[in-house]
Motif scaffolding. Structure first.
Motif, PDB file in Angstrom:
ATOM      1  N   MET A   1      50.775  50.064  50.041  1.00  0.00           N
ATOM      2  CA  MET A   1      50.351  49.325  48.858  1.00  0.00           C
ATOM      3  C   MET A   1      50.283  50.264  47.634  1.00  0.00           C
ATOM      4  SD  MET A   1      46.967  47.039  48.370  1.00  0.00           S
ATOM      5  CE  MET A   1      46.159  48.198  49.400  1.00  0.00           C
ATOM      6  N   ASP A   2      50.648  49.706  46.509  1.00  0.00           N
ATOM      7  CA  ASP A   2      50.623  50.518  45.295  1.00  0.00           C
ATOM      8  C   ASP A   2      49.178  50.741  44.860  1.00  0.00           C
ATOM      9  OD1 ASP A   2      50.683  51.240  42.490  1.00  0.00           O
ATOM     10  OD2 ASP A   2      52.817  50.763  42.613  1.00  0.00           O
ATOM     11  N   PRO A   3      48.769  52.014  44.650  1.00  0.00           N
ATOM     12  CA  PRO A   3      47.377  52.270  44.263  1.00  0.00           C
ATOM     13  C   PRO A   3      47.025  51.637  42.917  1.00  0.00           C
ATOM     14  CG  PRO A   3      48.727  54.277  44.126  1.00  0.00           C
ATOM     15  CD  PRO A   3      49.566  53.231  44.754  1.00  0.00           C
ATOM     16  N   GLN A   4      48.049  51.315  42.100  1.00  0.00           N
ATOM     17  CA  GLN A   4      47.786  50.688  40.794  1.00  0.00           C
ATOM     18  C   GLN A   4      46.986  49.402  40.934  1.00  0.00           C
ATOM     19  OE1 GLN A   4      48.960  51.521  37.684  1.00  0.00           O
ATOM     20  NE2 GLN A   4      50.888  52.602  37.908  1.00  0.00           N
ATOM     21  N   ALA A   5      47.239  48.676  42.056  1.00  0.00           N
ATOM     22  CA  ALA A   5      46.650  47.349  42.192  1.00  0.00           C
ATOM     23  C   ALA A   5      45.395  47.350  43.067  1.00  0.00           C
ATOM     24  CB  ALA A   5      47.689  46.383  42.762  1.00  0.00           C
ATOM     25  N   THR A   6      44.865  48.521  43.394  1.00  0.00           N
ATOM     26  CA  THR A   6      43.637  48.541  44.191  1.00  0.00           C
ATOM     27  C   THR A   6      42.444  48.840  43.283  1.00  0.00           C
ATOM     28  OG1 THR A   6      43.971  50.869  44.674  1.00  0.00           O
ATOM     29  CG2 THR A   6      44.786  49.316  46.305  1.00  0.00           C
TER      30      THR A   6
ATOM     31  N   LEU B   1      48.152  37.213  34.990  1.00  0.00           N
ATOM     32  CA  LEU B   1      48.734  37.458  36.316  1.00  0.00           C
ATOM     33  C   LEU B   1      47.654  37.641  37.382  1.00  0.00           C
ATOM     34  CD1 LEU B   1      51.831  39.695  35.481  1.00  0.00           C
ATOM     35  CD2 LEU B   1      51.724  37.234  35.854  1.00  0.00           C
ATOM     36  N   LEU B   2      46.522  38.225  36.986  1.00  0.00           N
ATOM     37  CA  LEU B   2      45.440  38.368  37.964  1.00  0.00           C
ATOM     38  C   LEU B   2      44.807  36.996  38.254  1.00  0.00           C
ATOM     39  CD1 LEU B   2      44.116  40.428  39.754  1.00  0.00           C
ATOM     40  CD2 LEU B   2      42.448  40.899  37.961  1.00  0.00           C
ATOM     41  N   MET B   3      44.679  36.175  37.215  1.00  0.00           N
ATOM     42  CA  MET B   3      44.165  34.810  37.426  1.00  0.00           C
ATOM     43  C   MET B   3      45.071  34.055  38.388  1.00  0.00           C
ATOM     44  SD  MET B   3      43.270  34.185  33.431  1.00  0.00           S
ATOM     45  CE  MET B   3      43.390  32.422  33.404  1.00  0.00           C
ATOM     46  N   GLU B   4      46.385  34.202  38.194  1.00  0.00           N
ATOM     47  CA  GLU B   4      47.359  33.532  39.072  1.00  0.00           C
ATOM     48  C   GLU B   4      47.206  34.034  40.516  1.00  0.00           C
ATOM     49  OE1 GLU B   4      49.503  31.177  38.628  1.00  0.00           O
ATOM     50  OE2 GLU B   4      50.771  31.402  40.399  1.00  0.00           O
ATOM     51  N   THR B   5      47.068  35.346  40.665  1.00  0.00           N
ATOM     52  CA  THR B   5      46.959  35.936  42.000  1.00  0.00           C
ATOM     53  C   THR B   5      45.708  35.447  42.730  1.00  0.00           C
ATOM     54  OG1 THR B   5      48.021  37.928  41.162  1.00  0.00           O
ATOM     55  CG2 THR B   5      46.841  38.145  43.240  1.00  0.00           C
ATOM     56  N   LEU B   6      44.588  35.422  42.012  1.00  0.00           N
ATOM     57  CA  LEU B   6      43.318  35.112  42.664  1.00  0.00           C
ATOM     58  C   LEU B   6      42.980  33.621  42.650  1.00  0.00           C
ATOM     59  CD1 LEU B   6      41.210  38.045  41.118  1.00  0.00           C
ATOM     60  CD2 LEU B   6      42.226  37.946  43.396  1.00  0.00           C
ATOM     61  N   GLY B   7      43.763  32.854  41.846  1.00  0.00           N
ATOM     62  CA  GLY B   7      43.432  31.430  41.697  1.00  0.00           C
ATOM     63  C   GLY B   7      42.144  31.259  40.904  1.00  0.00           C
TER      64      GLY B   7
ATOM     65  N   GLU C   1      36.072  43.365  44.218  1.00  0.00           N
ATOM     66  CA  GLU C   1      37.154  44.213  44.768  1.00  0.00           C
ATOM     67  C   GLU C   1      38.336  43.337  45.174  1.00  0.00           C
ATOM     68  OE1 GLU C   1      37.411  47.651  45.388  1.00  0.00           O
ATOM     69  OE2 GLU C   1      35.593  47.885  44.182  1.00  0.00           O
ATOM     70  N   LEU C   2      39.556  43.778  44.872  1.00  0.00           N
ATOM     71  CA  LEU C   2      40.730  43.017  45.301  1.00  0.00           C
ATOM     72  C   LEU C   2      40.999  43.237  46.787  1.00  0.00           C
ATOM     73  CD1 LEU C   2      41.286  42.595  42.282  1.00  0.00           C
ATOM     74  CD2 LEU C   2      43.702  42.956  42.794  1.00  0.00           C
ATOM     75  N   GLN C   3      41.216  42.146  47.521  1.00  0.00           N
ATOM     76  CA  GLN C   3      41.622  42.292  48.928  1.00  0.00           C
ATOM     77  C   GLN C   3      43.046  42.827  48.952  1.00  0.00           C
ATOM     78  OE1 GLN C   3      41.467  38.404  50.574  1.00  0.00           O
ATOM     79  NE2 GLN C   3      39.275  38.180  50.143  1.00  0.00           N
ATOM     80  N   GLU C   4      43.400  43.403  50.106  1.00  0.00           N
ATOM     81  CA  GLU C   4      44.719  44.023  50.194  1.00  0.00           C
ATOM     82  C   GLU C   4      45.847  43.013  49.934  1.00  0.00           C
ATOM     83  OE1 GLU C   4      45.012  46.829  53.364  1.00  0.00           O
ATOM     84  OE2 GLU C   4      47.186  46.661  53.371  1.00  0.00           O
ATOM     85  N   SER C   5      45.686  41.818  50.484  1.00  0.00           N
ATOM     86  CA  SER C   5      46.754  40.816  50.310  1.00  0.00           C
ATOM     87  C   SER C   5      46.887  40.442  48.832  1.00  0.00           C
ATOM     88  CB  SER C   5      46.463  39.581  51.150  1.00  0.00           C
ATOM     89  OG  SER C   5      45.238  39.023  50.739  1.00  0.00           O
ATOM     90  N   HIS C   6      45.766  40.334  48.136  1.00  0.00           N
ATOM     91  CA  HIS C   6      45.805  40.025  46.698  1.00  0.00           C
ATOM     92  C   HIS C   6      46.436  41.165  45.918  1.00  0.00           C
ATOM     93  CE1 HIS C   6      42.418  36.886  47.192  1.00  0.00           C
ATOM     94  NE2 HIS C   6      43.585  36.288  47.094  1.00  0.00           N
TER      95      HIS C   6
END
Ligand SMILES: C[S@@+](CC[C@H](N)C(=O)[O-])C[C@H]1O[C@@H](n2cnc3c(N)ncnc32)[C@H](O)[C@@H]1O
Length: 294
Positions: free
Chosen positions: A1-6, A35-41, A54-59
Motif C-alpha cells: 500500500m502506498d504510504p501516502q494514503a495511510t 475523492l476521500l468523500m467518494e472513497t469513504l461514502g 484512521e483510514l482502513q487499509e481497503s479504503h
C-alpha cells in the motif's frame, strides 16, 4: 500500500492536497476532499467532524487508486461519476461534457422566460449532453415539456438516466441526430430553443487546460474554425422552429457575445437581442425573440 494514503483523515487530506498542488491540479484541497468523500461514502460534514479517523487499509488502497487517476489529469467528476449542477446530483461519464456553473445562467434565463408564458411550454434543447439543462428545466418548471437532441447516443443514455434519477423522464423526449434534423417536422412549435453548443475555436483546443483537452469529449467542444459554426447553424435552421414571441437562448464563450449578437441581429425574424453576463461580468448568454416578418 502506498504510504501516502495511510494515516488519519486530516493527514491524508493534507498530503494529498500537496501532491495535487505539485501535479498542477487546479483545486487541490477540494479535489482531495471529494475523492476521500467518494472513497469513504462520507459527506463533507463527516470529513470535518472526524479529522482523527484512521483510514482502513481497503479504503486507503481505493483512495490511492482514485488519487493517481486525478494526478494523471482525469477530472474528479469522471472519477466519481457525478457532478452537482443547479443543486442536482447528475451522473456524468467521459461521453458528456461536465456541466459548468456558468450554464446555470442559461437555465435561469429560460426559467424567467417560461414564467411569463401561458401553459403548456414546449422547450427544445439542442446538444443536451448529460441532460443538465433539459432535466433542470423540467424539474423547475412543472409546465415545461422538453425535447432534447444530441448526436451522441452514449450521451443521450446518460441524459435519460439523469431524467429518471430526478423523476422527470415523462416530460422529456430524447432525440438522436444532427442538430435540428430530429425536429425537422415540427416548425413553429417551440416556446424556447435553448442550446449550449460546442463553441471552442478548433485552433484553441490544443491550448485548453489539460483536464478539459485530454478528457472531455472533443464533440462537445469543437465549434469549428472560429467557434461560431453551431451558432450559425442554429440561427439558420433553428429560428423557424420557434413560435412567434418565443425565445432563442444560447450560452456563449466569454469572447463571443458581440459576434453572436450580431448574428442574431442579422436574422430578419429575431429582435430584442440581449447579452446576459455571468457572475464574473463576462458575456455568457445571448437571447432574442422571434417575430415573423419584421
Ligand atoms: C458544450 S456540450 C453541452 C452539453 C450540455 N447541454 C451542457 O450544457 O452541459 C455540446 C453538446 O452538443 C453535442 N453535439 C455536438 N455536435 C452535435 C451535432 N451536430 N448535433 C447535435 N448535438 C451535437 C455534443 O455531443 C455535446 O453533448
Amino acid at each position: 500500500m502506498d504510504p501516502q494514503a495511510t494515516g488519519n483523515v486530516a493527514d491524508v487530506l493534507q498530503r494529498t492536497a500537496a501532491r495535487f498542488r505539485e501535479a498542477g491540479v487546479d483545486a487541490p484541497r477540494l479535489d482531495a476532499e471529494l475523492l476521500l468523500m467518494e472513497t469513504l461514502g462520507w459527506s463533507r460534514e463527516d470529513l470535518y467532524r472526524n479529522p482523527e479517523g484512521e483510514l482502513q487499509e481497503s479504503h486507503a488502497e481505493r483512495f490511492e487508486s482514485l488519487v493517481s487517476r486525478r494526478v494523471r489529469g482525469e477530472p474528479v467528476a469522471y472519477i466519481t461519476g457525478s457532478q452537482e449542477f443547479w443543486s442536482l446530483d447528475l451522473r456524468v461519464t467521459p461521453h458528456v461534457l461536465i456541466p459548468r456553473p456558468e450554464t446555470e445562467h442559461l437555465v435561469e434565463t429560460v426559467l424567467d422566460f417560461l414564467a411569463s408564458r401561458p401553459d403548456p411550454c414546449r422547450v427544445l434543447e439542442v446538444g443536451t449532453g448529460s441532460g443538465a439543462i433539459a432535466v433542470c428545466l423540467a424539474k423547475e418548471s412543472a409546465r415545461a415539456e422538453v425535447w432534447a437532441t444530441d448526436v451522441s447516443a452514449p450521451a443521450l443514455d446518460v441524459a435519460r438516466e439523469n431524467a429518471r434519477r430526478h423523476g422527470v423522464e415523462r416530460r422529456i423526449h430524447w432525440l438522436r441526430g444532427d442538430l435540428l434534423a430530429p425536429v425537422r417536422g415540427l416548425p413553429g412549435c417551440f416556446d424556447v430553443l435553448v442550446s449550449n453548443p460546442p463553441y471552442v475555436p478548433n485552433g484553441e483546443i490544443p491550448r485548453l487546460q489539460r483536464d478539459v483537452r485530454d478528457w472531455e469529449p472533443a464533440l462537445a467542444l469543437d465549434g469549428g474554425a472560429d467557434g461560431m459554426d453551431f451558432y450559425r447553424r442554429i440561427v439558420r435552421d433553428g429560428v423557424r422552429h420557434v413560435r412567434q414571441g418565443g425565445l432563442l437562448a444560447v450560452e456563449v464563450g466569454a469572447e463571443q457575445g458581440d459576434d453572436v449578437s450580431r448574428l442574431f441581429r442579422a436574422h430578419g425574424e429575431l429582435r430584442r437581442v440581449r447579452v446576459r453576463p455571468d457572475y464574473a461580468g463576462l458575456p455568457r448568454v445571448v437571447t432574442a425573440e422571434r417575430v415573423q416578418g419584421v
